[in-house]
Design a protein around this motif. Structure first.
Motif, PDB file in Angstrom:
ATOM      1  N   PHE A  40       0.818  -1.202   0.000  1.00  0.00           N
ATOM      2  CA  PHE A  40       0.000   0.000   0.000  1.00  0.00           C
ATOM      3  C   PHE A  40       0.860   1.264   0.000  1.00  0.00           C
ATOM      4  O   PHE A  40       0.574   2.217  -0.745  1.00  0.00           O
ATOM      5  N   VAL A  41       1.904   1.287   0.810  1.00  0.00           N
ATOM      6  CA  VAL A  41       2.776   2.469   0.863  1.00  0.00           C
ATOM      7  C   VAL A  41       3.443   2.693  -0.481  1.00  0.00           C
ATOM      8  O   VAL A  41       3.521   3.830  -0.975  1.00  0.00           O
ATOM      9  N   CYS A  42       3.910   1.636  -1.116  1.00  0.00           N
ATOM     10  CA  CYS A  42       4.547   1.768  -2.424  1.00  0.00           C
ATOM     11  C   CYS A  42       3.567   2.295  -3.471  1.00  0.00           C
ATOM     12  O   CYS A  42       3.906   3.197  -4.240  1.00  0.00           O
ATOM     13  N   VAL A  43       2.365   1.752  -3.488  1.00  0.00           N
ATOM     14  CA  VAL A  43       1.380   2.179  -4.487  1.00  0.00           C
ATOM     15  C   VAL A  43       0.965   3.627  -4.252  1.00  0.00           C
ATOM     16  O   VAL A  43       0.842   4.414  -5.200  1.00  0.00           O
ATOM     17  N   VAL A  44       0.788   4.024  -2.996  1.00  0.00           N
ATOM     18  CA  VAL A  44       0.400   5.409  -2.711  1.00  0.00           C
ATOM     19  C   VAL A  44       1.525   6.373  -3.083  1.00  0.00           C
ATOM     20  O   VAL A  44       1.277   7.457  -3.607  1.00  0.00           O
ATOM     21  N   LEU A  45       2.775   5.988  -2.837  1.00  0.00           N
ATOM     22  CA  LEU A  45       3.894   6.850  -3.241  1.00  0.00           C
ATOM     23  C   LEU A  45       3.971   6.984  -4.755  1.00  0.00           C
ATOM     24  O   LEU A  45       4.321   8.051  -5.273  1.00  0.00           O
ATOM     25  N   LEU A  46       3.640   5.931  -5.476  1.00  0.00           N
ATOM     26  CA  LEU A  46       3.641   6.011  -6.938  1.00  0.00           C
ATOM     27  C   LEU A  46       2.471   6.816  -7.476  1.00  0.00           C
ATOM     28  O   LEU A  46       2.506   7.274  -8.617  1.00  0.00           O
ATOM     29  N   LEU A  47       1.448   7.006  -6.689  1.00  0.00           N
ATOM     30  CA  LEU A  47       0.303   7.819  -7.114  1.00  0.00           C
ATOM     31  C   LEU A  47       0.651   9.299  -7.182  1.00  0.00           C
ATOM     32  O   LEU A  47       0.003  10.053  -7.895  1.00  0.00           O
ATOM     33  N   GLY A  48       1.644   9.716  -6.413  1.00  0.00           N
ATOM     34  CA  GLY A  48       1.988  11.135  -6.329  1.00  0.00           C
ATOM     35  C   GLY A  48       2.376  11.745  -7.662  1.00  0.00           C
ATOM     36  O   GLY A  48       2.061  12.886  -7.951  1.00  0.00           O
ATOM     37  N   GLY A  49       3.063  11.010  -8.478  1.00  0.00           N
ATOM     38  CA  GLY A  49       3.460  11.528  -9.776  1.00  0.00           C
ATOM     39  C   GLY A  49       4.678  12.426  -9.685  1.00  0.00           C
ATOM     40  O   GLY A  49       5.304  12.574  -8.645  1.00  0.00           O
ATOM     41  N   ARG A  50       4.983  13.052 -10.799  1.00  0.00           N
ATOM     42  CA  ARG A  50       6.130  13.947 -10.891  1.00  0.00           C
ATOM     43  C   ARG A  50       5.638  15.355 -11.169  1.00  0.00           C
ATOM     44  O   ARG A  50       4.484  15.558 -11.567  1.00  0.00           O
ATOM     45  N   PRO A  51       6.496  16.350 -10.998  1.00  0.00           N
ATOM     46  CA  PRO A  51       6.067  17.728 -11.270  1.00  0.00           C
ATOM     47  C   PRO A  51       5.665  17.962 -12.722  1.00  0.00           C
ATOM     48  O   PRO A  51       4.891  18.875 -13.025  1.00  0.00           O
ATOM     49  N   GLU A  52       6.173  17.146 -13.643  1.00  0.00           N
ATOM     50  CA  GLU A  52       5.820  17.305 -15.049  1.00  0.00           C
ATOM     51  C   GLU A  52       4.402  16.825 -15.343  1.00  0.00           C
ATOM     52  O   GLU A  52       3.891  17.036 -16.433  1.00  0.00           O
ATOM     53  N   GLY A  53       3.782  16.158 -14.398  1.00  0.00           N
ATOM     54  CA  GLY A  53       2.428  15.673 -14.599  1.00  0.00           C
ATOM     55  C   GLY A  53       2.352  14.197 -14.931  1.00  0.00           C
ATOM     56  O   GLY A  53       1.274  13.651 -15.100  1.00  0.00           O
ATOM     57  N   ASP A  54       3.483  13.551 -15.073  1.00  0.00           N
ATOM     58  CA  ASP A  54       3.492  12.120 -15.379  1.00  0.00           C
ATOM     59  C   ASP A  54       3.333  11.316 -14.098  1.00  0.00           C
ATOM     60  O   ASP A  54       3.799  11.704 -13.043  1.00  0.00           O
ATOM     61  N   TYR A  55       2.692  10.187 -14.227  1.00  0.00           N
ATOM     62  CA  TYR A  55       2.671   9.232 -13.127  1.00  0.00           C
ATOM     63  C   TYR A  55       2.587   7.831 -13.689  1.00  0.00           C
ATOM     64  O   TYR A  55       2.366   7.641 -14.884  1.00  0.00           O
ATOM     65  N   VAL A  56       2.812   6.863 -12.847  1.00  0.00           N
ATOM     66  CA  VAL A  56       3.020   5.496 -13.311  1.00  0.00           C
ATOM     67  C   VAL A  56       1.741   4.852 -13.820  1.00  0.00           C
ATOM     68  O   VAL A  56       1.769   4.096 -14.776  1.00  0.00           O
TER      69      VAL A  56
END
Length: 153
Positions: free
Chosen positions: A98-114
């Motif tokens: 859960f922690v890993c998935v939530v951290l990946l939800l944050g995305g990057r400043p460019e607007g990309d996310y996984v």
């Protein structure tokens, strides 16, 4: 003294009128086992790795990848439960996942996310959490087939 007399009670012979023993504490009431701490740490790391891999697979191969990622998560959560024999064994890798998935939800400043699609994200999050809850709240683990429960066999 004749040979037909009953033997005297000793510490070796079982008492038939002994009061029943209280069961050993289980779950959170049981004394902590320090040997399980490295196992729990390893399960957290495995949970994070499965969360990362599941995120990439479900985004790349949507319908089949989502099922594969959820199956891997279910296998890890159930395997942790069987390995440790406790409910905590299923919850610990779920926390890492859960922690890993939530951290990946944050995305990057460019607007990309996984995550690729919003429906895939919702199904992956809800499905993974549902699988974790199911594995953690199972009533009891099945007994091994080779253990008949009879002493001396």
């Amino acid at each position: 003294m004749s040979s037909r007399q009953r033997p005297r009670a000793s510490s070796e012979s079982p008492r038939t009128n002994a009061p029943p023993r209280s069961p050993a504490p289980t779950g959170m009431a049981a004394p902590p086992n320090p040997a399980r701490i490295p196992v729990y740490v390893g399960l957290v790391v495995l949970g994070a790795a499965v969360g990362l891999a599941g995120t990439l697979v479900q985004a790349a191969l949507f319908p089949g990848g989502l099922l594969l990622a959820l199956a891997a998560s279910a296998g890890l959560f159930y395997g942790g439960r069987v390995l440790t024999g406790t409910q905590l064994g299923a919850l610990v890798p779920a926390v890492g996942w859960f922690v890993c998935v939530v951290l990946l939800l944050g995305g990057r400043p460019e607007g990309d996310y996984v995550f690729g699609e919003e429906i895939g994200l919702a199904l992956f999050l809800l499905g993974g959490m549902a699988v974790a809850v199911m594995c953690a709240t199972m009533s009891r683990l099945p007994f091994q087939a080779n253990d008949t429960g009879r002493p001396g066999t």
